[in-house]
Design a protein around this motif. Structure first.
Motif, PDB file in Angstrom:
ATOM      1  N   LEU A  65       0.797  -1.073  -0.014  1.00  0.00           N
ATOM      2  CA  LEU A  65      -0.080  -0.054  -0.126  1.00  0.00           C
ATOM      3  C   LEU A  65       0.937   1.331  -0.061  1.00  0.00           C
ATOM      4  CD1 LEU A  65      -3.097   0.986   0.066  1.00  0.00           C
ATOM      5  CD2 LEU A  65      -2.576   1.375   2.926  1.00  0.00           C
TER       6      LEU A  65
ATOM      7  N   ALA B 259     -11.433   8.019  -5.723  1.00  0.00           N
ATOM      8  CA  ALA B 259     -11.651   6.797  -4.601  1.00  0.00           C
ATOM      9  C   ALA B 259     -10.230   6.503  -3.960  1.00  0.00           C
ATOM     10  CB  ALA B 259     -12.263   5.407  -5.201  1.00  0.00           C
TER      11      ALA B 259
ATOM     12  N   ALA C  90      -9.962   7.978  -0.603  1.00  0.00           N
ATOM     13  CA  ALA C  90     -10.843   7.416   0.437  1.00  0.00           C
ATOM     14  C   ALA C  90      -9.840   6.511   1.265  1.00  0.00           C
ATOM     15  CB  ALA C  90     -11.863   6.599   0.029  1.00  0.00           C
ATOM     16  N   LEU C  91      -9.431   6.970   2.458  1.00  0.00           N
ATOM     17  CA  LEU C  91      -8.337   6.191   3.138  1.00  0.00           C
ATOM     18  C   LEU C  91      -8.801   5.239   4.165  1.00  0.00           C
ATOM     19  CD1 LEU C  91      -6.006   9.330   3.757  1.00  0.00           C
ATOM     20  CD2 LEU C  91      -5.806   7.805   2.085  1.00  0.00           C
ATOM     21  N   PRO C  92      -7.890   4.158   4.537  1.00  0.00           N
ATOM     22  CA  PRO C  92      -8.155   3.471   5.607  1.00  0.00           C
ATOM     23  C   PRO C  92      -8.258   4.287   6.821  1.00  0.00           C
ATOM     24  CG  PRO C  92      -6.928   2.252   4.276  1.00  0.00           C
ATOM     25  CD  PRO C  92      -7.071   3.697   3.496  1.00  0.00           C
ATOM     26  N   LYS C  93      -8.997   3.803   8.045  1.00  0.00           N
ATOM     27  CA  LYS C  93      -9.007   4.692   8.906  1.00  0.00           C
ATOM     28  C   LYS C  93      -7.699   5.041   9.739  1.00  0.00           C
ATOM     29  CE  LYS C  93     -11.501   5.898  12.874  1.00  0.00           C
ATOM     30  NZ  LYS C  93     -10.293   6.148  13.952  1.00  0.00           N
ATOM     31  N   PHE C  94      -6.592   3.866   9.726  1.00  0.00           N
ATOM     32  CA  PHE C  94      -5.654   4.301  10.551  1.00  0.00           C
ATOM     33  C   PHE C  94      -4.668   4.988   9.709  1.00  0.00           C
ATOM     34  CE2 PHE C  94      -2.378   1.426   8.496  1.00  0.00           C
ATOM     35  CZ  PHE C  94      -2.871   0.796   7.323  1.00  0.00           C
TER      36      PHE C  94
ATOM     37  N   ASN D  62      -6.279  -3.808   1.402  1.00  0.00           N
ATOM     38  CA  ASN D  62      -4.856  -4.037   1.468  1.00  0.00           C
ATOM     39  C   ASN D  62      -4.553  -4.683   2.630  1.00  0.00           C
ATOM     40  OD1 ASN D  62      -2.395  -2.250   3.133  1.00  0.00           O
ATOM     41  ND2 ASN D  62      -1.999  -3.379   1.318  1.00  0.00           N
TER      42      ASN D  62
ATOM     43  N   THR E 284     -13.597   1.135  14.405  1.00  0.00           N
ATOM     44  CA  THR E 284     -12.712   0.397  13.289  1.00  0.00           C
ATOM     45  C   THR E 284     -11.437   0.820  13.151  1.00  0.00           C
ATOM     46  OG1 THR E 284     -13.690   1.709  11.488  1.00  0.00           O
ATOM     47  CG2 THR E 284     -14.732  -0.240  11.860  1.00  0.00           C
ATOM     48  N   LYS E 285     -10.378  -0.005  12.618  1.00  0.00           N
ATOM     49  CA  LYS E 285      -9.291   0.772  12.174  1.00  0.00           C
ATOM     50  C   LYS E 285      -9.128   0.688  10.677  1.00  0.00           C
ATOM     51  CE  LYS E 285      -7.133  -2.094  15.409  1.00  0.00           C
ATOM     52  NZ  LYS E 285      -5.733  -2.554  16.038  1.00  0.00           N
ATOM     53  N   TYR E 286      -9.855   0.136   9.898  1.00  0.00           N
ATOM     54  CA  TYR E 286      -9.662   0.139   8.399  1.00  0.00           C
ATOM     55  C   TYR E 286     -10.917   0.737   7.811  1.00  0.00           C
ATOM     56  CZ  TYR E 286      -8.306  -1.082   3.712  1.00  0.00           C
ATOM     57  OH  TYR E 286      -7.699  -1.251   2.325  1.00  0.00           O
ATOM     58  N   TRP E 287     -12.163  -0.001   7.842  1.00  0.00           N
ATOM     59  CA  TRP E 287     -13.424   0.404   7.326  1.00  0.00           C
ATOM     60  C   TRP E 287     -13.888   1.811   7.658  1.00  0.00           C
ATOM     61  CZ3 TRP E 287     -18.110   2.341   8.752  1.00  0.00           C
ATOM     62  CH2 TRP E 287     -19.171   2.102   7.668  1.00  0.00           C
ATOM     63  N   THR E 288     -14.225   2.617   6.709  1.00  0.00           N
ATOM     64  CA  THR E 288     -14.736   4.047   7.121  1.00  0.00           C
ATOM     65  C   THR E 288     -16.097   4.012   6.079  1.00  0.00           C
ATOM     66  OG1 THR E 288     -13.714   5.021   5.378  1.00  0.00           O
ATOM     67  CG2 THR E 288     -12.551   4.798   7.199  1.00  0.00           C
TER      68      THR E 288
ATOM     69  N   GLU F 210     -16.693   6.092   3.903  1.00  0.00           N
ATOM     70  CA  GLU F 210     -16.246   6.402   2.529  1.00  0.00           C
ATOM     71  C   GLU F 210     -15.560   5.259   1.831  1.00  0.00           C
ATOM     72  OE1 GLU F 210     -15.116   8.279   5.255  1.00  0.00           O
ATOM     73  OE2 GLU F 210     -16.714   9.822   5.064  1.00  0.00           O
ATOM     74  N   LEU F 211     -14.903   4.344   2.412  1.00  0.00           N
ATOM     75  CA  LEU F 211     -14.220   3.269   2.080  1.00  0.00           C
ATOM     76  C   LEU F 211     -15.366   2.181   1.476  1.00  0.00           C
ATOM     77  CD1 LEU F 211     -11.010   2.051   3.694  1.00  0.00           C
ATOM     78  CD2 LEU F 211     -11.543   2.650   1.260  1.00  0.00           C
TER      79      LEU F 211
ATOM     80  N   ALA G  11     -15.844   3.381  -1.807  1.00  0.00           N
ATOM     81  CA  ALA G  11     -14.560   3.374  -2.566  1.00  0.00           C
ATOM     82  C   ALA G  11     -13.988   2.060  -2.996  1.00  0.00           C
ATOM     83  CB  ALA G  11     -13.646   4.463  -1.813  1.00  0.00           C
TER      84      ALA G  11
ATOM     85  N   ALA H 232     -14.279   0.801  -6.175  1.00  0.00           N
ATOM     86  CA  ALA H 232     -13.605   1.448  -7.373  1.00  0.00           C
ATOM     87  C   ALA H 232     -12.339   0.493  -7.853  1.00  0.00           C
ATOM     88  CB  ALA H 232     -13.291   2.735  -7.013  1.00  0.00           C
TER      89      ALA H 232
END
Lengths: 275, 275
Positions: free
Chosen positions: A227, A262, A265-269, B219, B252-256, B258-259, B262, B265
């Protein structure tokens, strides 16, 4: 006998690739340069032990560095690439007909020479008449440029060795000066799993200089964690506010109109790193 | 002496991780199971030589398997997880208060046992009163279920060994039967760089059974290529048409939010696999 190249991407983790043959292994004036043929990813350029590009996955990095800022700027004519001696970013830049001139400033002429020889489908466009190639220090080139470029792309190695100063705040100030009043720049800024501090630091530095700062990602299998992040600094144009009618048809393997937005649009961490 | 675990993700490419210690190395009734402590990713579960999950990056897979279908379905109450004996998907499923019961059907009881012991922050919710754990063949469980589940998640190993039949069209037909009339399922479907044919085949099979079929990515650094795909088959609800007001707050640490969209995509070369 089987030969495997292993890159330790961190002290404790790495990738390993079976090698068919070694074309070049040389200490240049600036770094250790290896060009090998791998079974899985085709020819591979390695600088100071780190994978720079491979024939199989090079399109991701090169497309995502080039097309995101070039489609964000409404009329990019003068483009500068700092680093990027393999020529892949230049190849993508030339897909934009508005670009009158693309200047490449690569510090290590050997990178250009061996890329032309062993990565011709990446480096081929370095001969294009719209391209000027300078073997020179990108940091100094930026320091001496003023109000000159619409888009600047920093296609550097990692922040060790010759590229270390390309991650300093002073360099981004130089970029701001080198850009026109509506200019935009992008830099590769490593990965959020192993180098989160770098992403936070660069984003903070850039956002203190540029009114619009954005981070986006792409998947590059031969880069640490798969990534990769890219940081944009822009004086006027927001990549998230692009009028989609501006997207003209270009041939790509990774970039799409949908991904243009897209990718931000970032992963939360990751989003948490730039809060 | 330094110990390194290397997973050959393809015949010619792999990852390698420095090992602090080996907790378990055992041939179970179904597969080779290793549980090790790595320097970079913490404790790591390895099945048949392939990394299944690690303490450092497990959240990506588990969140993205669970939350995308659960936020797509307007009122998921009965949930089935096939495989997933480490308990990570279950942990995420329980973050949705509408879920009355989550059933886990894992073929290999040893995966559950050692995950509880060495991955407690992943497996801890397997003891939750809303969870039923069955050590059983997921394929058979699906074959015997009818009109029973709102959401089914297939958290399998790769299509070799015990999980091979979980990638056959007949299995997806069974899933359709096991789902209620507005049910939705998701399956992990490997990566587009090394196994593009698998993605194309599964997508085609699923789209011949389900009116809505979608592919999304995430990822995962310890999985081949770092880019993982998930295939959704849905009878009524389109993950791209979700009313965003439905997204309740979850940690969460990944899901948002927006994601959620996204992630659909796709890079062009991935989109081309499912045309």
């Amino acid at each position: 006998m089987e030969l495997w190249f292993t890159e330790k991407q961190t002290k404790n983790f790495g990738i390993t690739a079976k090698i068919k043959r070694t074309y070049v292994t040389e200490q240049t004036e600036f770094q250790k340069l290896d060009m090998v043929e791998t079974e899985e990813f085709g020819n591979m350029l390695i600088l100071d032990g780190m994978v720079m590009t491979t024939q199989k996955d090079e399109f991701v990095y090169h497309e995502m560095v080039a097309h995101v800022p070039l489609f964000t700027h409404p009329n990019p004519r003068q483009v500068l690439v700092v680093g990027g001696g393999d020529g892949g970013v230049i190849r993508e830049v030339l897909k934009h007909p508005s670009v009158e001139k693309a200047t490449l400033v690569e510090i290590d002429g050997k990178v250009i020479e061996y890329s032309k020889q062993y990565l011709p489908e990446i480096a081929g466009e370095l001969e294009n008449s719209r391209v000027e190639v300078k073997v020179d220090d990108g940091f100094m080139h930026i320091a001496m440029s003023e109000n000159q470029y619409d888009v600047i792309m920093v296609d550097s190695t990692e922040p060790v060795g010759p590229a270390a100063k390309l991650f300093e705040k002073g360099f981004y100030e130089g970029i701001s000066k080198a850009l026109k009043e509506d200019g935009i720049f992008v830099a590769q800024t490593d990965n959020p799993w192993f180098t989160p501090e770098l992403i936070s630091k660069v984003f903070k530095d850039v956002s203190e200089i540029f009114p619009i700062t954005r981070l986006y990602t792409a998947n590059i299998p031969t880069y640490p964690s798969g990534l990769w992040t890219f940081t944009i600094g822009s004086k006027q144009y927001d990549p998230l506010e692009v009028n989609e009618e501006r997207f003209h048809d270009i041939e790509t393997k990774y970039w799409t109109k949908e991904l243009h937005k897209a990718a931000f649009a970032l992963p939360k961490f990751v989003a948490d790193l730039i809060k």
